[in-house]
Design a protein around this motif. Structure first.
Motif, PDB file in Angstrom:
ATOM      1  N   THR A   1      39.571  58.227  28.894  1.00 17.68           N
ATOM      2  CA  THR A   1      38.910  56.998  29.343  1.00 17.68           C
ATOM      3  C   THR A   1      39.839  55.844  28.988  1.00 17.68           C
ATOM      4  O   THR A   1      40.064  55.566  27.812  1.00 17.68           O
ATOM      5  CB  THR A   1      37.548  56.817  28.658  1.00 17.68           C
ATOM      6  N   VAL A   2      40.377  55.203  30.014  1.00 16.29           N
ATOM      7  CA  VAL A   2      41.481  54.267  29.827  1.00 16.29           C
ATOM      8  C   VAL A   2      41.070  52.853  30.217  1.00 16.29           C
ATOM      9  O   VAL A   2      40.729  52.583  31.377  1.00 16.29           O
ATOM     10  CB  VAL A   2      42.712  54.683  30.664  1.00 16.29           C
ATOM     11  N   GLY A   3      41.116  51.942  29.268  1.00 19.59           N
ATOM     12  CA  GLY A   3      40.942  50.537  29.584  1.00 19.59           C
ATOM     13  C   GLY A   3      42.275  49.954  30.008  1.00 19.59           C
ATOM     14  O   GLY A   3      43.327  50.394  29.548  1.00 19.59           O
ATOM     15  N   ARG A   4      42.233  48.980  30.890  1.00 19.90           N
ATOM     16  CA  ARG A   4      43.467  48.311  31.305  1.00 19.90           C
ATOM     17  C   ARG A   4      43.190  46.818  31.443  1.00 19.90           C
ATOM     18  O   ARG A   4      42.261  46.414  32.143  1.00 19.90           O
ATOM     19  CB  ARG A   4      43.976  48.883  32.625  1.00 19.90           C
ATOM     20  N   TYR A   5      44.001  46.026  30.755  1.00 15.39           N
ATOM     21  CA  TYR A   5      43.861  44.571  30.793  1.00 15.39           C
ATOM     22  C   TYR A   5      45.126  43.997  31.408  1.00 15.39           C
ATOM     23  O   TYR A   5      46.239  44.282  30.950  1.00 15.39           O
ATOM     24  CB  TYR A   5      43.665  44.036  29.376  1.00 15.39           C
ATOM     25  N   LEU A   6      44.962  43.198  32.456  1.00 12.69           N
ATOM     26  CA  LEU A   6      46.116  42.681  33.185  1.00 12.69           C
ATOM     27  C   LEU A   6      45.852  41.263  33.657  1.00 12.69           C
ATOM     28  O   LEU A   6      44.720  40.789  33.671  1.00 12.69           O
ATOM     29  CB  LEU A   6      46.430  43.582  34.380  1.00 12.69           C
ATOM     30  N   SER A   7      46.918  40.577  34.037  1.00 11.19           N
ATOM     31  CA  SER A   7      46.785  39.234  34.605  1.00 11.19           C
ATOM     32  C   SER A   7      48.066  38.894  35.358  1.00 11.19           C
ATOM     33  O   SER A   7      49.147  39.407  35.024  1.00 11.19           O
ATOM     34  CB  SER A   7      46.531  38.198  33.496  1.00 11.19           C
ATOM     35  N   PRO A   8      47.980  38.043  36.376  1.00  6.55           N
ATOM     36  CA  PRO A   8      46.730  37.472  36.905  1.00  6.55           C
ATOM     37  C   PRO A   8      46.092  38.421  37.913  1.00  6.55           C
ATOM     38  O   PRO A   8      46.725  39.379  38.362  1.00  6.55           O
ATOM     39  CB  PRO A   8      47.231  36.202  37.606  1.00  6.55           C
ATOM     40  N   ALA A   9      44.843  38.141  38.249  1.00  9.56           N
ATOM     41  CA  ALA A   9      44.153  38.919  39.275  1.00  9.56           C
ATOM     42  C   ALA A   9      44.734  38.594  40.647  1.00  9.56           C
ATOM     43  O   ALA A   9      45.191  37.485  40.900  1.00  9.56           O
ATOM     44  CB  ALA A   9      42.658  38.604  39.253  1.00  9.56           C
TER      45      ALA A   9
ATOM     46  N   PHE B   1      43.012  40.008  43.755  1.00 15.39           N
ATOM     47  CA  PHE B   1      41.910  39.968  44.708  1.00 15.39           C
ATOM     48  C   PHE B   1      40.601  39.435  44.132  1.00 15.39           C
ATOM     49  O   PHE B   1      39.839  38.769  44.801  1.00 15.39           O
ATOM     50  CB  PHE B   1      41.656  41.374  45.279  1.00 15.39           C
ATOM     51  N   ASP B   2      40.318  39.778  42.870  1.00 13.72           N
ATOM     52  CA  ASP B   2      39.014  39.489  42.276  1.00 13.72           C
ATOM     53  C   ASP B   2      39.237  39.304  40.787  1.00 13.72           C
ATOM     54  O   ASP B   2      39.958  40.097  40.170  1.00 13.72           O
ATOM     55  CB  ASP B   2      38.068  40.672  42.558  1.00 13.72           C
ATOM     56  N   CYS B   3      38.614  38.295  40.205  1.00 15.13           N
ATOM     57  CA  CYS B   3      38.825  38.052  38.775  1.00 15.13           C
ATOM     58  C   CYS B   3      38.435  39.254  37.927  1.00 15.13           C
ATOM     59  O   CYS B   3      38.965  39.455  36.831  1.00 15.13           O
ATOM     60  CB  CYS B   3      38.046  36.817  38.330  1.00 15.13           C
ATOM     61  N   ARG B   4      37.532  40.088  38.446  1.00 18.33           N
ATOM     62  CA  ARG B   4      37.085  41.255  37.677  1.00 18.33           C
ATOM     63  C   ARG B   4      38.164  42.321  37.535  1.00 18.33           C
ATOM     64  O   ARG B   4      38.074  43.197  36.670  1.00 18.33           O
ATOM     65  CB  ARG B   4      35.829  41.856  38.307  1.00 18.33           C
ATOM     66  N   GLU B   5      39.187  42.284  38.387  1.00 20.52           N
ATOM     67  CA  GLU B   5      40.226  43.308  38.316  1.00 20.52           C
ATOM     68  C   GLU B   5      41.069  43.186  37.050  1.00 20.52           C
ATOM     69  O   GLU B   5      41.782  44.123  36.683  1.00 20.52           O
ATOM     70  CB  GLU B   5      41.123  43.272  39.549  1.00 20.52           C
ATOM     71  N   GLU B   6      40.993  42.054  36.353  1.00 17.76           N
ATOM     72  CA  GLU B   6      41.759  41.897  35.114  1.00 17.76           C
ATOM     73  C   GLU B   6      41.250  42.808  34.004  1.00 17.76           C
ATOM     74  O   GLU B   6      41.987  43.109  33.063  1.00 17.76           O
ATOM     75  CB  GLU B   6      41.703  40.437  34.655  1.00 17.76           C
ATOM     76  N   ILE B   7      40.006  43.253  34.118  1.00 17.79           N
ATOM     77  CA  ILE B   7      39.397  44.121  33.106  1.00 17.79           C
ATOM     78  C   ILE B   7      38.930  45.388  33.801  1.00 17.79           C
ATOM     79  O   ILE B   7      37.970  45.372  34.574  1.00 17.79           O
ATOM     80  CB  ILE B   7      38.218  43.412  32.409  1.00 17.79           C
ATOM     81  N   GLN B   8      39.626  46.498  33.550  1.00 17.38           N
ATOM     82  CA  GLN B   8      39.334  47.744  34.247  1.00 17.38           C
ATOM     83  C   GLN B   8      39.155  48.891  33.259  1.00 17.38           C
ATOM     84  O   GLN B   8      39.719  48.886  32.170  1.00 17.38           O
ATOM     85  CB  GLN B   8      40.479  48.110  35.202  1.00 17.38           C
ATOM     86  N   VAL B   9      38.384  49.878  33.692  1.00 18.34           N
ATOM     87  CA  VAL B   9      38.284  51.151  32.987  1.00 18.34           C
ATOM     88  C   VAL B   9      38.431  52.245  34.029  1.00 18.34           C
ATOM     89  O   VAL B   9      37.646  52.313  34.980  1.00 18.34           O
ATOM     90  CB  VAL B   9      36.944  51.305  32.227  1.00 18.34           C
TER      91      VAL B   9
ATOM     92  N   ASP C   1      40.499  52.511  36.459  1.00 18.91           N
ATOM     93  CA  ASP C   1      40.718  51.893  37.777  1.00 18.91           C
ATOM     94  C   ASP C   1      39.480  51.214  38.355  1.00 18.91           C
ATOM     95  O   ASP C   1      39.524  50.735  39.488  1.00 18.91           O
ATOM     96  CB  ASP C   1      41.261  52.893  38.806  1.00 18.91           C
ATOM     97  N   ARG C   2      38.396  51.159  37.633  1.00 20.29           N
ATOM     98  CA  ARG C   2      37.188  50.484  38.109  1.00 20.29           C
ATOM     99  C   ARG C   2      37.052  49.127  37.432  1.00 20.29           C
ATOM    100  O   ARG C   2      37.139  49.033  36.202  1.00 20.29           O
ATOM    101  CB  ARG C   2      35.938  51.330  37.845  1.00 20.29           C
TER     102      ARG C   2
END
Length: 447
Positions: free
Chosen positions: A67-75, A77-85, A87-88
């Motif tokens: 179970t992999v968390g991924r934190y990235l920036s900048p988004a 398409f959607d601000c929610r893509e910066e915080i993923q688990v 790929d969701r």
């Protein structure tokens, strides 16, 4: 707060700007119960390639069953893509719930006379809270700006620190030489963690080794890939004993990013995160990372790339020359005021037959299209400023023949919207073409 109220609150919080330092984010995390303490991290810093390397690592670990968390920036398409688990994106419900807790913590801080956390600090704390809630086995954590004073550096449980290529960017905050910037980036090294680095300039590598030694961190330099078979939408290479590895991300520079990711994955195994070769290959091949030399449509090729500093611009130019020799090239360019526009122009302008400039929308740091066009006109005689992204896409397709190539690049802040516009236009054109063919078969006259 509902989703609309949450979005409004986050937008308002953008007023707090950039504030390097860890005191505020530490206090904010403390108010949330220090969720980062319950997590393990792969921390990635560097100037270019952080997102791609993180995408490869997260994809492989996901396919490995973690179970992999991924934190990235900048988004994009959607601000929610910066915080993923896995790929969701973070759900809207969780975003609202978590940001409510963050807001309450921020309010308590300001009531005590403390500075209000920045939006990036708020999102970082929210991400840690969410990854703890989702019981992530490991988090692929992309540093924002720098490393030493970046909000993400509040973490302590770093298994592997990854250093992507380091070059000149954010000099106002990080330093005026590659070595000075490397000192900031190497600030993510934690006592005894493993360090993995890609190819660096000698003075940068010296800083990395010096800072790693001070923290008793073993350093692994990624090996060079071999037997490279470049391709626009599929590329293959060998990495050590791993033969014929496949990736689907375009751009010559992606081979180096993929090699660095593989080196990090191999080192991570020493921390107990083993992945079978089958799943490793699957994860690399299945990795997706839009906005990095991404093909949006064909005939003509429409490609978007996030080249927004001098080093990335040079890599983009190298890829254009390799993949599209003798092709007529059209650019759509959009930049931010605080970037080295002149150096980016110098690295790329000579490859374009026509250049269209745009203003990145809804960004206070945006360089107006007309101002960018003026800079370009000093070295290029075919420059047009577009009034909108829609106009730029339409104009580029009117100017381009089927065998030409449209390259949109610059600030990542507008590429997601541009891609959607380009994809919609491409689908509409395809539908119209199909309808025309159908009318031809029925003997209907086409005007």
């Amino acid at each position: 707060m509902n989703y609309r109220e949450t979005m409004e609150y986050m937008e308002q919080s953008g007023q707090y700007g950039i504030s390097p330092g860890l005191d505020s984010v530490r206090e904010l995390c403390r108010s949330l119960g220090d969720p980062q303490q319950a997590l393990s991290f792969i921390h990635i810093a560097g100037t270019n390639g952080k997102g791609s390397v993180g995408a490869y690592i997260a994809s492989v670990l996901k396919w490995g069953g973690y179970t992999v968390g991924r934190y990235l920036s900048p988004a994009i398409f959607d601000c929610r893509e910066e915080i993923q688990v896995n790929d969701r994106y973070i759900t809207k419900k969780a975003l609202c719930e978590g940001m409510e807790l963050v807001k309450e913590a921020c309010d308590r801080m300001t009531e005590r006379g403390l500075p209000h956390p920045t939006l990036f600090e708020m999102k970082t704390a929210l991400a840690f809270w969410y990854y703890r809630e989702k019981k992530c086995d490991i988090v692929v954590l992309e540093a924002g700006m720098g490393g030493l004073l970046d909000a993400t550096n509040v973490v302590e449980n770093t298994c592997v620190a990854v250093m992507t290529s380091i070059s000149m960017d954010h000099m106002k905050f990080l330093g005026n030489t590659p070595a000075e910037i490397a000192v900031q980036k190497a600030g993510i090294f934690k006592e005894g963690c493993r360090v993995v680095t890609g190819r660096q300039e000698p003075e940068v590598m010296e800083v990395i080794r010096e800072k790693a030694a001070a923290k008793d961190c073993p350093v692994t330099a990624a090996a060079s890939a071999g037997c490279i078979r470049y391709g626009l939408e599929k590329q293959r290479f060998d990495y050590g004993s791993l033969k014929d590895m496949e990736i689907t991300l375009g751009g010559q520079y992606q081979i180096g990013n993929a090699a660095l990711a593989l080196a990090a994955i191999q080192v991570l195994e020493q921390s107990g995160f083993a992945v079978s070769e089958q799943n490793l290959r699957r994860g690399m091949a299945q990795c997706r990372w839009p906005g990095r030399f991404s093909v949006v449509s064909r005939k003509p090729y429409f490609i978007v790339d996030g080249a927004h500093n001098e080093d990335a611009a040079q890599r983009l130019a190298d890829s254009i020359e390799y993949y599209f020799p003798q092709k007529r090239i059209l650019y759509i360019m959009g930049m931010l005021k605080d970037k080295e526009c002149e150096k980016i122009i110098q690295r790329t302008h000579f490859l374009a037959d026509q250049i269209i400039t745009v203003t990145p929308p809804e960004n206070p740091r945006a360089l107006p299209a007309y101002a960018l066009a003026q800079k370009l006109s000093e070295v290029h005689d075919k420059v047009t400023a577009a009034d909108s992204l829609e106009e730029a896409v339409e104009m580029s397709r009117l100017l381009a023949g089927k065998e030409d190539v449209i390259i949109a690049f610059g600030s990542l802040s507008f590429l997601g919207r541009l891609m959607k516009i380009a994809e919609t236009g491409s689908r509409n054109e395809g539908a119209e073409k199909k309808a025309k063919e159908g009318r031809k078969q029925k003997g209907i006259r086409i005007k």
